[in-house]
Every structure is written in C-alpha cells, then in structure tokens.
Design an enzyme around this catalytic site. Structure first.
Site, PDB file in Angstrom:
ATOM      1  N   ARG A 172     -12.438  -4.817  -6.283  1.00 22.40           N
ATOM      2  CA  ARG A 172     -12.118  -5.469  -5.004  1.00 22.40           C
ATOM      3  C   ARG A 172     -13.413  -5.788  -4.263  1.00 22.40           C
ATOM      4  O   ARG A 172     -14.285  -4.917  -4.113  1.00 22.40           O
ATOM      5  CB  ARG A 172     -11.302  -4.545  -4.095  1.00 22.40           C
ATOM      6  CG  ARG A 172      -9.894  -4.310  -4.529  1.00 22.40           C
ATOM      7  CD  ARG A 172      -9.023  -3.788  -3.379  1.00 22.40           C
ATOM      8  NE  ARG A 172      -9.681  -2.772  -2.565  1.00 22.40           N
ATOM      9  CZ  ARG A 172      -9.205  -2.303  -1.421  1.00 22.40           C
ATOM     10  NH1 ARG A 172      -8.060  -2.777  -0.918  1.00 22.40           N
ATOM     11  NH2 ARG A 172      -9.838  -1.361  -0.753  1.00 22.40           N
ATOM     12  N   PHE A 227       0.863  -1.166   0.000  1.00 19.64           N
ATOM     13  CA  PHE A 227       0.000   0.000   0.000  1.00 19.64           C
ATOM     14  C   PHE A 227       0.907   1.226   0.000  1.00 19.64           C
ATOM     15  O   PHE A 227       1.896   1.267   0.735  1.00 19.64           O
ATOM     16  CB  PHE A 227      -0.909   0.007   1.232  1.00 19.64           C
ATOM     17  CG  PHE A 227      -1.919   1.115   1.205  1.00 19.64           C
ATOM     18  CD1 PHE A 227      -3.044   1.015   0.403  1.00 19.64           C
ATOM     19  CD2 PHE A 227      -1.739   2.266   1.957  1.00 19.64           C
ATOM     20  CE1 PHE A 227      -3.976   2.047   0.345  1.00 19.64           C
ATOM     21  CE2 PHE A 227      -2.671   3.300   1.899  1.00 19.64           C
ATOM     22  CZ  PHE A 227      -3.783   3.187   1.099  1.00 19.64           C
ATOM     23  N   TYR A 266     -10.010   0.113  11.283  1.00 18.01           N
ATOM     24  CA  TYR A 266     -11.305   0.454  10.682  1.00 18.01           C
ATOM     25  C   TYR A 266     -11.736  -0.501   9.591  1.00 18.01           C
ATOM     26  O   TYR A 266     -12.770  -0.284   8.970  1.00 18.01           O
ATOM     27  CB  TYR A 266     -11.315   1.900  10.173  1.00 18.01           C
ATOM     28  CG  TYR A 266     -10.129   2.345   9.369  1.00 18.01           C
ATOM     29  CD1 TYR A 266      -9.951   1.950   8.050  1.00 18.01           C
ATOM     30  CD2 TYR A 266      -9.174   3.184   9.933  1.00 18.01           C
ATOM     31  CE1 TYR A 266      -8.860   2.370   7.320  1.00 18.01           C
ATOM     32  CE2 TYR A 266      -8.078   3.614   9.206  1.00 18.01           C
ATOM     33  CZ  TYR A 266      -7.924   3.207   7.903  1.00 18.01           C
ATOM     34  OH  TYR A 266      -6.846   3.626   7.181  1.00 18.01           O
ATOM     35  N   LYS A 267     -10.958  -1.535   9.344  1.00 21.68           N
ATOM     36  CA  LYS A 267     -11.345  -2.512   8.326  1.00 21.68           C
ATOM     37  C   LYS A 267     -12.043  -3.682   9.024  1.00 21.68           C
ATOM     38  O   LYS A 267     -13.201  -3.568   9.414  1.00 21.68           O
ATOM     39  CB  LYS A 267     -10.116  -2.937   7.527  1.00 21.68           C
ATOM     40  CG  LYS A 267      -9.426  -1.764   6.794  1.00 21.68           C
ATOM     41  CD  LYS A 267      -8.227  -2.246   5.986  1.00 21.68           C
ATOM     42  CE  LYS A 267      -7.380  -1.082   5.494  1.00 21.68           C
ATOM     43  NZ  LYS A 267      -8.001  -0.331   4.400  1.00 21.68           N
ATOM     44  N   ASP A 298       2.868  -5.076   8.289  1.00 30.14           N
ATOM     45  CA  ASP A 298       1.648  -4.263   8.210  1.00 30.14           C
ATOM     46  C   ASP A 298       0.463  -5.230   8.128  1.00 30.14           C
ATOM     47  O   ASP A 298       0.350  -6.004   7.176  1.00 30.14           O
ATOM     48  CB  ASP A 298       1.728  -3.376   6.957  1.00 30.14           C
ATOM     49  CG  ASP A 298       0.491  -2.498   6.778  1.00 30.14           C
ATOM     50  OD1 ASP A 298      -0.593  -2.893   7.254  1.00 30.14           O
ATOM     51  OD2 ASP A 298       0.596  -1.445   6.130  1.00 30.14           O
TER      52      ASP A 298
END
Lengths: 410, 410
Positions: free
Chosen positions: A384, A139, A233-234, A208
């Site tokens: 996605r 990312f 938050y995922k 990560d």
C-alpha cells in the site's frame, strides 16, 4: 522500461507547478519518502509547541480551571466544527472523541433504533427492520462492531460487497455500514448513489470516512448521509491514535439514541442527575471525559487547512495527479507482470492510495523501508502506498517507483 | 475557635515528619493550595519533556515505525501492568484505554453475559439472571451506562444504596456495579464485604475505582473482584482526560465477551480477518486504536510511584492524617453549624476527600478559589476538598481551613 530521466524531469515540472507545494513546509519531513500518511499522517511543525502549552500551562498552571478557561469542555464540538467543512457538513453535526470503533457502535445502534422506530411509527403494519448490511470488504473493526451491534439490537448481520448493496436491500434492512474508500484496494465507493439506494429502501446509511476525509470531497450534507464516522490520524494528521469523530445529520439528532449515554452527553452534565436526559445537537454523541492532550494536538494539526486556505478540491486534484503519476512511473520502471495494481484506474473509483499486488509483498515492503521509501503491507500480498497531497510531492512519487523497481530487480 | 498559631505549628511538625514530603518536589505546584486532585491531578514535572519526545521524535521522526519501535502497540497492557500494583492486581489483568464510561459498558455487559451463561451451564433449571443492581448514589455516568447495558442485555436495572445491596441481591441478580468511594460524600464502601455478598448470590461484582485508586489500597485480587474500571486523571495524575483502565480477573478472561470487539482486541489484529476471534488475556478488553499522546503522558506520570518507591500503604496513612487534620482545623476555625461534614469520621469509611455541606456552596467555592484555595462544588450544597497525599501537605490543609473560615465569616 522508459528512460528514468524523462520522468525525473516531469516530476520536477509537476512539483514546480504544484499549488500545494508550499504546504509541505508546514510538516516535519526528512529524506524519507513517506507514503504511509494513510496510516499515520506526518507531524505538522507547529504542533509540538501547542502540545507543550497544553501540558505546561493549561494542565500544569491552570489545572482544573482549564476545563472552562482553556476551552477544554467544549473542545469536542469546536473541533468537530473544524472537521465539518472537510467532510461537507455544516456546523453543529460533528463531535470528536473516542475511537472509530466506538463511534461505529454508536452510529450503527442508533441507526437501527431509528429504523425500528420508523417501523413502529403510526403504520402498525410497517416492516420489522431487523437486518444490518455491512461492507464485506470493510476494515475488520467495522465488521466486528457491526456483528456486536446486530447481536445487541436483535438484528441479523449480512456482509455484502458494496456493489451488491442495492440488490441486497429490502424492507427488513435497518442500517447499512459502508466504507467510503476500501482500506486495502484504495477503491472509492459511490457514496451518493449507495446512500440514495439505502434511503429508497427505507434504511439508514452509516459511512466510514477513515480513508477519504482530508483526501477527497465527501459531501455528507449534500448527499443526505445519515451518520458517519472517521479517524483523524490519517489524512487529517492528528497524531497517533488521535480521537475519531461522529457525524449525525442535523434533522436526525433529536432521534439519536446512543447506546453509550455518558455524562458528557447529558443535557445538564454538572447537574449530576440520576436520570439520563440527552443533550441537543452533536453533543449527544459524546460519552465520557474527552482525551484533552490528543484532542488539542488534533486541533492544532487542523490549522494547516485554515492558514493556507487549502481546499479539498485542490487536494483531490493533486491526489489524482499523484496517483496517476505513480501508476505511470511504476508502469515505466517495473518489469511487466511483477506487480499489478488493484486500485481502480477510473478517477471516480480511486481514493488517495495505490495498492499493488506483489509476490513476497511483506519482504518487498521491508526492503523498501530500508531504502527510505515507507509504505505498508497488508496480508497476504498487497503493497500500500498512501499519497497525502498536503506533503507528498511528485519527486517522492518518482523516487518511490524507482526504488520499487530496483528492489524488485533483486 | 482555637488559636490558629497552635495548628500552624502542628502543621509544620507534621510536614517535617512526613515521609512523602519529598514527592511533592516532583510536581509543578505554585502558591495555590490545590485540593482538587480528586478531579484533575497536578502535573508531574518530568511529564512535559516526555510528551515532547513522543510528539517530536516518536511521531515526528519515526512516524509509523513507532507502533513497533517506540512500543506504542503494546502500551495499553504495559501501562496496565504499572497500574496493577496500585490496585492490588497481579500483572496481565489490566488494560488501559477508552474512557471510564466506555469501560463501564464493557465490564457490565460482559458481567451480565457471564451470569447468564452460568445459568445456562449444565443446570437447565438455573435461575434466569436478568437484573442489574447499580449503586444509587453513583457518579451519574455509571448509572446512565448501566441503564443502557440493562436495556441492551434484556435486564432490569435497580438502583440500590450500597449498604442495601446485600439485602437486594437475589437469584435473578446478574451483576452489581458499585463505586469504591462515593464521588460526592467521600464515603469509602466495603469492597471485600460487598464483593463477597455479590458472589454468595451467584452474581458478578463490577467496581468503579475512580475515587480510590492511587489514594488507598484496593486489593482487587485479594478480594476476588470480578471486573473493575477507573480513570487515571485523578489520584494517578495522568493528565486531562487521560485514558481509563479495565481490570478483568485472570480466570474470567477466557469468558470475557466484549460488547465492543474492535480490531485491537482480535487474536491476530494484523491478520485483517473478517471474523472476530478474541485475543487472550487483558488485551481482550481493548477496542480500537489507542490514544498514544495521552497514554504515554500517563505512562510518564506513573514514574512518580516507582522512582520514589511510594507505597499505597504510606499514601493511605498520610491521606487519613490529612483528612483528620483538615476536619480538626475546620472544627477549630469555622463557627459551629456553618458547615457539616458529610464524609464519615470512621477511617474505614473515608476516602481521600472531605465533603462539607454548606449553604451557598457554589458561591463559597468561587470565593475560596479567588483566595487561592482550589476545591470544587457539587450541586446543590457540597464543597469538595480532595487530598492527594503525593503533593498535598499539612500546611496546605491548615491554610485551606483558615481561608474557608475567613470566607464564611464574610
């Protein structure tokens, strides 16, 4: 294309047999099929009342007293200890706060400092550790921050695909920053094997976990990971921009030398000392005043795991079943050649998302969302779909594939 | 000691004549005299409903769509533009996010880089700018972060009392980090004069506005300040740990080289480019995903300023009247020698708090709080009383002094 009715029936059976089906009731959902929890998790139904209490009573009535009486001061470590079992860590090693980017900076600079200290320790002829390897498929923020960490510690930065890391390691490698799951392809990397390779080269491994924590077992302690970061938050459903976390393995904590030594990480924060002296333990990873509203929304969101005694193993099993079923439904409904999965078929290499390469992916996702199936699009050509096993069911999966096929048919 | 009744009557008259008295109704207050808004501002009454909407509707119903539809993505700059007039800045120069500590790091490293670039620019014989001066009386985190910034940019760090900064500046000075108001003594420093001195030496001035923004005029643009940071949970009433802000003067923005280049400060954040390219404008000061719940609570809290058209000049006038009156009441009620004000008597040198040196200050503050007068204590011997003109009245002031006198009498 196979008969939709058979897959509809199969979805019903799978949902009926799903041991996690009841957890869905804990979330605020509607008739949208929400497959974007890998970007922003859905709202747990009890969170609004908890946030309201934090705002109205803890802030509004107790005001400054809440730093002690409402446990605000200790929230970063207390909530860190709640995340710890989800990433395979014993208590006392995880602290919550700041963004993932800021935590990547702390972790990577601290890792380089430890590696360089190792080189100086005793053996004067030890190698100069002046190179950082970074996942070339990462990312973006991880790469940008790694570049800054390299610049500020006098290291060179070398982007390397995860599979090539073992061959790229050398006696100048200080630290390696890797993603557990590739945000774009959904590929799960070999954390145990890569960590062992990094250690064999005398370097430090920083992972990560943004796209894995809460969706699959991580095993930080078991695999001897040095440092890790992740967002909440995922798959942890902490809310928009909820604070990230930092893991520092217990035996490395006394050597964790933070580039962001704020007053919250001081051994005696209210001593107001002019000289910095780091606290012991995970607290050392703190910086400034933590963001209490977001932190306590996350705290509430984590109740979902405890109250239903949800195991990460059960989540992983359902996640693989969901993504398997999605790939089958896509195979059954979508004409050959119209999409291609870039997510590995092998379970050992798959996270909790499916990424489909598709012409006009941006336009296709826009129409999917209009038709009530929410995933997202990553430039230039990837659709996605994220599967949060806590609240996504097999009927959602079948519907998403069916709507995708209809959308692609024009 | 003078007759209490005369000061009670005077407080009544002052409250009756107070043009800001109506603003108090916008806050959730009770029978506690709250003089700790310099640490955590009181709750504006409309904030809970706004936070509830962010949680229930924006997160719960719109979910990921809120990044666009609810304006989440642009919130850091949009809210920065609302803070800007309160610190004397035109739009486009303030961005909200992260903690004060993290913003001090960004600002100080960026300042040093600009100073070192100036030295290299054209004139090869330009001085090597390798020293950072830091306010020796600063809030601790500023000193700790300055030490880290110095270490990571190859500078020496020199702590200097603000009054001695002009004499300490030299051709090796890269940057100077100063507090506008001393958190302990309440002393207001000469921002225009010190900034001019820093500039005359060819260095950059970074100001910490934590204890001044929202309480008195700052005039960042007018006085040519280079960079500034501040928190939002004191006089701006943003809530516990609400995000801090960063000001970068417009003409310096193209040169702002952040040590924390996260994906949110990229010129094309959704391009997911492997190479970092900074955005233009204040956005360049961002790092990672912003903390939306806290950010939008702050957004709501700022309505108090707009809806009542509160001017910073009126706030400053009332603040000085409050602190003057408090010092008079303390002088009238408290036996001579029992406390000593360490806050300057001159208006030009006074922030919006009064700090009283007192034996057993910790114990005295504990008893004051038990008696409904909330200030705070700073080791070893300081009672701090903060006066937020938006909601503190003259009757509060008189009561606080009276209860203090009673408490000191045993």
């Amino acid at each position: 294309m196979s008969e939709p009715t058979s897959l509809v029936g199969e979805a019903e059976q799978l949902d009926a047999a799903d041991g996690l089906a009841a957890v869905r009731e804990r979330f605020v959902l509607d008739d949208v099929t929400y497959l974007d929890g890998n970007s922003l998790g859905a709202l747990p139904a009890h969170v609004p009342a908890r946030v309201a209490d934090v705002v109205r009573r803890q802030w509004g009535e107790l005001r400054i007293r809440s730093w002690e009486e409402s446990g605000w001061w200790t929230a970063p470590e207390r909530i860190g200890d709640r995340i710890a079992p989800l990433v395979g860590a014993a208590a006392g090693q995880v602290v919550v706060g700041d963004s993932t980017s800021v935590n990547v900076f702390k972790a990577l600079v601290a890792a380089v400092r430890m590696a360089q200290e190792d080189g100086r320790g005793g053996a004067r002829t030890g190698p100069v550790r002046d190179e950082i390897l970074v996942d070339a498929t990462t990312f973006p923020t991880d790469g940008y921050i790694a570049e800054s960490a390299a610049r500020m510690t006098g290291c060179a930065l070398r982007p390397v695909a995860p599979a090539e890391v073992p061959g790229a390691l050398g006696d100048r490698t200080a630290a390696v920053l890797l993603n557990h799951v590739d945000y774009r392809s959904g590929r799960l990397h070999d954390l145990p094997g890569l960590t062992a390779a990094v250690h064999a080269a005398g370097a430090y491994a920083v992972w990560d976990l943004c796209h894995s924590a809460g969706a699959l077992p991580v095993g930080l302690d078991e695999h001897g990971v040095d440092l890790a970061v992740g967002c909440t938050y995922k798959y942890l459903n902490g809310g928009p921009g909820s604070p990230a976390y930092l893991y520092v393995r217990r035996d490395l904590q006394p050597r964790f030398d933070s580039p962001l030594p704020g007053w919250n990480s001081h051994a005696e924060p209210f001593g107001m000392r002019p000289a910095y002296a780091p606290a012991s333990g995970a607290v050392r990873g703190r910086v400034g005043t933590p963001d209490i509203l977001s932190l306590l929304a996350l705290d509430a969101a984590l109740d979902v795991w405890d109250e239903d005694a949800v195991s990460v193993a059960a989540v992983r099993a359902k996640s693989l079943a969901l993504t398997d079923f999605f790939l089958r439904c896509v195979g059954a409904y979508v004409p050959d050649g119209r999409v291609e999965s870039v997510t590995p078929a092998a379970h050992a290499e798959r996270g909790s998302q499916v990424a489909l390469r598709c012409d006009d992916a941006g336009e296709v996702m826009k129409r999917l969302i209009e038709r009530g199936v929410v995933g997202d699009y990553r430039a230039p050509d990837v659709l996605r779909f994220g599967f949060t096993p806590l609240y996504v069911g097999f009927a959602d999966v079948e519907r998403a594939a069916r709507v995708l096929a209809r959308t692609l048919a024009g």
